[in-house]
Design a protein around this motif. Structure first.
Motif, mmCIF file in Angstrom:
data_model
loop_
_atom_site.group_PDB
_atom_site.id
_atom_site.type_symbol
_atom_site.label_atom_id
_atom_site.label_comp_id
_atom_site.label_asym_id
_atom_site.label_seq_id
_atom_site.Cartn_x
_atom_site.Cartn_y
_atom_site.Cartn_z
ATOM 1 N N VAL A 95 -4.616 77.732 60.316
ATOM 2 C CA VAL A 95 -5.114 76.832 61.353
ATOM 3 C C VAL A 95 -3.968 76.369 62.239
ATOM 4 C CG1 VAL A 95 -7.002 76.019 59.880
ATOM 5 C CG2 VAL A 95 -4.817 74.783 59.898
ATOM 6 N N ASP A 96 -4.324 75.727 63.334
ATOM 7 C CA ASP A 96 -3.348 75.148 64.244
ATOM 8 C C ASP A 96 -2.927 73.778 63.707
ATOM 9 O OD1 ASP A 96 -1.732 74.524 66.357
ATOM 10 O OD2 ASP A 96 -3.362 74.249 67.814
ATOM 11 N N ILE A 97 -1.683 73.652 63.280
ATOM 12 C CA ILE A 97 -1.155 72.384 62.775
ATOM 13 C C ILE A 97 -0.515 71.645 63.947
ATOM 14 C CG2 ILE A 97 0.483 71.294 61.189
ATOM 15 C CD1 ILE A 97 0.175 73.729 59.367
ATOM 16 N N PRO A 98 -1.016 70.460 64.299
ATOM 17 C CA PRO A 98 -0.503 69.755 65.477
ATOM 18 C C PRO A 98 1.024 69.656 65.494
ATOM 19 C CG PRO A 98 -2.418 68.615 64.619
ATOM 20 C CD PRO A 98 -2.086 69.693 63.627
ATOM 21 N N GLY A 99 1.612 70.167 66.569
ATOM 22 C CA GLY A 99 3.055 70.103 66.738
ATOM 23 C C GLY A 99 3.825 71.209 66.055
ATOM 24 N N HIS A 100 3.141 72.094 65.324
ATOM 25 C CA HIS A 100 3.858 73.116 64.548
ATOM 26 C C HIS A 100 3.259 74.513 64.688
ATOM 27 C CE1 HIS A 100 6.323 70.097 62.442
ATOM 28 N NE2 HIS A 100 5.243 69.351 62.509
ATOM 29 N N GLY A 101 2.223 74.687 65.476
ATOM 30 C CA GLY A 101 1.623 76.000 65.647
ATOM 31 C C GLY A 101 0.773 76.405 64.455
ATOM 32 N N TYR A 102 0.432 77.694 64.397
ATOM 33 C CA TYR A 102 -0.458 78.185 63.350
ATOM 34 C C TYR A 102 0.290 78.440 62.047
ATOM 35 C CZ TYR A 102 -4.663 78.571 66.143
ATOM 36 O OH TYR A 102 -5.774 78.253 66.883
ATOM 37 N N ASP A 103 -0.309 77.982 60.955
ATOM 38 C CA ASP A 103 0.261 78.176 59.625
ATOM 39 C C ASP A 103 -0.854 77.894 58.627
ATOM 40 O OD1 ASP A 103 1.990 78.468 57.411
ATOM 41 O OD2 ASP A 103 3.638 77.482 58.478
ATOM 42 N N LYS A 104 -0.566 78.131 57.344
ATOM 43 C CA LYS A 104 -1.531 77.754 56.320
ATOM 44 C C LYS A 104 -1.718 76.243 56.327
ATOM 45 C CE LYS A 104 -0.541 81.636 53.231
ATOM 46 N NZ LYS A 104 -0.188 82.068 51.857
ATOM 47 N N ILE A 105 -2.946 75.819 56.131
ATOM 48 C CA ILE A 105 -3.269 74.409 56.299
ATOM 49 C C ILE A 105 -2.466 73.514 55.357
ATOM 50 C CG2 ILE A 105 -5.220 74.349 54.662
ATOM 51 C CD1 ILE A 105 -6.698 72.648 56.863
ATOM 52 N N ASN A 106 -2.143 74.017 54.149
ATOM 53 C CA ASN A 106 -1.405 73.159 53.215
ATOM 54 C C ASN A 106 0.058 72.971 53.612
ATOM 55 O OD1 ASN A 106 -0.507 75.702 52.494
ATOM 56 N ND2 ASN A 106 -0.972 75.496 50.312
ATOM 57 N N ALA A 107 0.540 73.769 54.579
ATOM 58 C CA ALA A 107 1.902 73.571 55.065
ATOM 59 C C ALA A 107 2.026 72.289 55.874
ATOM 60 C CB ALA A 107 2.345 74.762 55.911
ATOM 61 N N SER A 108 0.901 71.744 56.353
ATOM 62 C CA SER A 108 0.972 70.532 57.172
ATOM 63 C C SER A 108 1.533 69.352 56.385
ATOM 64 C CB SER A 108 -0.402 70.191 57.748
ATOM 65 O OG SER A 108 -1.371 70.051 56.740
ATOM 66 N N MET A 109 1.366 69.336 55.046
ATOM 67 C CA MET A 109 1.942 68.244 54.275
ATOM 68 C C MET A 109 3.458 68.395 54.184
ATOM 69 S SD MET A 109 0.439 66.395 50.876
ATOM 70 C CE MET A 109 0.906 67.558 49.601
ATOM 71 N N VAL A 110 3.937 69.623 54.206
ATOM 72 C CA VAL A 110 5.389 69.852 54.228
ATOM 73 C C VAL A 110 5.971 69.343 55.548
ATOM 74 C CG1 VAL A 110 7.216 71.593 54.157
ATOM 75 C CG2 VAL A 110 5.175 71.861 52.729
ATOM 76 N N PHE A 111 5.283 69.629 56.646
ATOM 77 C CA PHE A 111 5.783 69.252 57.962
ATOM 78 C C PHE A 111 5.683 67.752 58.238
ATOM 79 C CE2 PHE A 111 4.147 73.682 59.236
ATOM 80 C CZ PHE A 111 5.368 74.274 58.931
ATOM 81 N N GLY A 112 4.599 67.125 57.781
ATOM 82 C CA GLY A 112 4.383 65.736 58.175
ATOM 83 C C GLY A 112 3.734 64.852 57.144
ATOM 84 N N GLY A 113 3.736 65.259 55.884
ATOM 85 C CA GLY A 113 3.201 64.415 54.825
ATOM 86 C C GLY A 113 1.688 64.261 54.879
ATOM 87 N N PRO A 114 1.137 63.323 54.110
ATOM 88 C CA PRO A 114 -0.321 63.135 54.034
ATOM 89 C C PRO A 114 -0.970 62.826 55.381
ATOM 90 C CG PRO A 114 0.752 62.013 52.207
ATOM 91 C CD PRO A 114 1.844 62.463 53.130
ATOM 92 N N GLN A 115 -0.256 62.122 56.269
ATOM 93 C CA GLN A 115 -0.849 61.778 57.562
ATOM 94 C C GLN A 115 -1.141 63.032 58.388
ATOM 95 O OE1 GLN A 115 -1.856 58.837 58.516
ATOM 96 N NE2 GLN A 115 -0.853 57.445 57.068
ATOM 97 N N LEU A 116 -0.197 63.964 58.432
ATOM 98 C CA LEU A 116 -0.416 65.183 59.203
ATOM 99 C C LEU A 116 -1.449 66.074 58.526
ATOM 100 C CD1 LEU A 116 0.282 66.907 61.644
ATOM 101 C CD2 LEU A 116 2.168 67.920 60.340
#
Length: 299
Positions: A95-116
């Motif tokens: 999916v599109d992770i805000p501010g980080h482009g497309y990646d696996k959805i669970n990577a969003s916690m690596v990039f920005g924690g629970p809020q992202l």
């Protein structure tokens, strides 16, 4: 001597987010409950409370709120009717992770924690969770053992050479903590891989709710649980909010629990295996459950 069951926590909880864990063994870094910025407050009436339950894949020494989530379940509870819904999101959803482009959805916690992670899941489903509950898997295993194990209905036999060589038979089966963890994490022997794993996670959460419901009427159970949450879980929520959440969980009607998994297709991105989620279906699920925590049967 067996550790006492003390803590009622809100999260891994799929159709109902209630976890019970031992106070004597739990370290604050084993679980965290985060209120999502700009989410609706608990006092909105009428309200459905949405909690994103995350099983963190953190290894010892890693910060669990900045590692990939291995299990993602968006759970809603309607405190007016006792209905509860769980929407499973495959962890490899691309999916599109805000501010980080497309990646696996669970990577969003690596990039920005629970809020992202909450924002990213919200963008996919169309429901922004009010809270994110993150836990490590050892915490999850302790919880299952301390409530006396759970029972699930398994639709097919499956196994894993590393996690569960002897596997699980089909039918109604009993699971202790380790078995419940394995049941929730195995995917390679399942016909639909990540999709079936997410459905199995929902079966485990149903089993948790059923067991917790058996103990909810015990004198002081909810009160002790809220006190223990404040002691052992990292959260900024006060006792009044936790008590309302705990009561909402206890009031869920098992007959009004509905669950669905976001579907999609398997693909690749570079060398990585990914899930291309059916965004239209995810939005339909969100639209159906947003106001009353009820999903269509048979989805």
């Amino acid at each position: 001597m067996r550790r006492s069951v003390r803590t009622v926590v809100l999260g891994v909880v799929l159709a109902l987010i209630a976890l019970v864990v031992p106070t004597s063994q739990v370290h604050p870094e084993q679980a965290t409950l985060v209120a999502v910025r700009q989410a609706r407050g608990l006092d909105v009436d009428p309200h459905v409370v949405w909690i994103l339950a995350v099983g963190s894949d953190a290894r010892p020494g890693q910060l669990m709120t900045r590692t990939r989530g291995d299990a993602l379940q968006l759970v809603g509870i309607d405190t007016r009717t006792g209905a509860a819904a769980a929407i499973g999101v495959p962890r490899d959803s691309f999916v599109d992770i805000p501010g980080h482009g497309y990646d696996k959805i669970n990577a969003s916690m690596v990039f920005g924690g629970p809020q992202l992670l909450a924002r990213t899941v919200g963008n996919l489903v169309g429901i922004r969770p009010d809270f994110v509950f993150v836990t490590r898997f050892p915490f999850f295993e302790d919880m299952i053992d301390d409530i006396g194990g759970i029972t699930v209905v398994n639709p097919r036999p499956f196994s894993d050479s590393a996690l569960k060589p002897k596997g699980f038979r089909a039918g109604r089966i009993s699971l202790d903590g380790y078995a419940a963890m394995a049941f929730s994490r195995i995917r390679h022997d399942l016909p639909r891989g990540d999709f079936d794993r997410s459905a199995n996670q929902q079966r485990v959460l149903r089993g948790i709710q059923a067991r917790v419901a058996q103990r909810a009427a015990e004198p002081g159970f909810i009160d002790r649980g809220v006190f223990s949450v404040l002691q052992h879980t990292s959260t900024a929520l006060g006792p009044a909010a936790l008590f309302r959440l705990a009561r909402a969980v206890a009031a869920v009607d098992p007959a009004k629990i509905t669950t669905c998994v976001v579907t999609g297709s398997i693909g690749t991105a570079g060398a990585a295996s990914i899930v291309r989620p059916n965004v239209a279906q995810a939005r339909r699920l969100g639209h159906a459950a947003r106001s009353d925590a009820t999903l269509p049967r048979g989805c």
